[in-house]
Write an enzyme that holds these catalytic residues in place. Structure first.
Site, PDB file in Angstrom:
ATOM      1  N   LYS A 178      69.459  61.632  48.366  1.00 18.58           N
ATOM      2  CA  LYS A 178      68.719  60.508  47.518  1.00 18.58           C
ATOM      3  C   LYS A 178      69.944  59.618  46.779  1.00 18.58           C
ATOM      4  CE  LYS A 178      65.151  63.477  46.101  1.00 18.58           C
ATOM      5  NZ  LYS A 178      64.305  64.162  44.984  1.00 18.58           N
ATOM      6  N   SER A 233      76.008  66.696  36.969  1.00 20.79           N
ATOM      7  CA  SER A 233      75.479  67.508  35.798  1.00 20.79           C
ATOM      8  C   SER A 233      76.093  68.951  35.800  1.00 20.79           C
ATOM      9  CB  SER A 233      73.847  67.674  35.866  1.00 20.79           C
ATOM     10  OG  SER A 233      73.457  68.092  34.774  1.00 20.79           O
ATOM     11  N   ASP A 288      71.113  58.895  28.733  1.00 21.73           N
ATOM     12  CA  ASP A 288      71.082  60.120  29.084  1.00 21.73           C
ATOM     13  C   ASP A 288      70.494  60.779  27.734  1.00 21.73           C
ATOM     14  OD1 ASP A 288      71.233  62.821  30.098  1.00 21.73           O
ATOM     15  OD2 ASP A 288      72.670  62.174  31.381  1.00 21.73           O
ATOM     16  N   HIS A 308      69.878  60.197  33.122  1.00 24.04           N
ATOM     17  CA  HIS A 308      70.472  61.578  34.015  1.00 24.04           C
ATOM     18  C   HIS A 308      70.128  61.511  35.392  1.00 24.04           C
ATOM     19  CE1 HIS A 308      72.586  65.193  33.584  1.00 24.04           C
ATOM     20  NE2 HIS A 308      71.777  65.782  34.388  1.00 24.04           N
TER      21      HIS A 308
END
Length: 221
Positions: free
Chosen positions: A2, A87, A164, A197
């Site tokens: 993605k 992350s 975020d 995020h």
């Protein structure tokens, strides 16, 4: 996929390797009860608690995966490698890099969890995977590690979205930057206004990260 990293990687003649986050198929009780633990979040460590003894994603990334690549993709040279992630994957990339400066030419991260011993996600994972001794947690905390490992020349690149929702309580980006400043470690934290995020954030800046790694890998190619 993605992120759209393939185009930039192809232009730089870099192979992208994306390992999973956790072991699969063990059917451990509770492994899928929450998205931030178990099969959803292995935190790229070697668990020491008996129940989670198969959660050894640190060894998988650092030791097993390069061996598998060497055996099955002869065109690759795993001695010329860099590492990055998003992350929890950003946490993994930073800690693995800082603990293996001889194995990786560079590191970068999007929205990484940089100080897990001080955030709810990290405390949940570490207490279950590693037990209650917080000294054992520090070896998987990038903010703790950067204070000890400052003998590297390649700049650490971090992109963080200003919008975020996890920034303040979970990601704690500035803790890592402050720790790096105390030892003069080269870190670039780019705060990106209007970004959160999501995959859209990564897709916007992923080319910069691929080119960042290519610059470090190229002299060795």
């Amino acid at each position: 996929m993605k992120s759209g990293a393939q185009r930039a990687a192809s232009a730089e003649m870099i192979a992208l390797v994306a390992p999973d986050t956790s072991p699969r198929g063990l059917n451990i009780d509770g492994e899928a009860d929450s998205w931030d633990f178990g099969v959803g979040a292995g935190f790229y460590l070697n668990a020491t608690e008996e129940k989670w003894k198969n959660w050894r994603m640190y060894d998988y990334v650092v030791k097993e995966l390069p061996k598998l690549l060497d055996e099955n993709f002869k065109q690759l040279d795993t001695s010329k490698a860099s590492i990055f992630g998003h992350s929890m994957g950003g946490h993994g990339a930073l800690t693995i890099f800082l603990k293996n400066l001889d194995k990786y030419k560079s590191v970068s991260a999007f929205s990484p969890i940089v100080n897990p011993i001080n955030c709810p996600w990290g405390q949940k994972a570490f207490s279950n995977y590693l037990g209650g001794d917080k000294l054992d947690w520090e070896v998987y905390d990038a903010t703790c590690l950067i204070a000890k490992y400052n003998k590297f020349s390649s700049q650490i690149l971090i992109d963080q979205g200003e919008d975020d929702k996890f920034l303040k309580d979970q990601l704690l980006s500035h803790n890592f930057v402050e720790a790096s400043k105390r030892v003069n470690a080269p870190v670039a934290l780019r705060m990106q206004p209007g970004y959160d995020h999501s995959y859209y954030f990564i897709a916007t800046f992923i080319d910069d990260h691929v080119h960042h790694h290519a610059r470090e890998l190229r002299p060795a190619l």
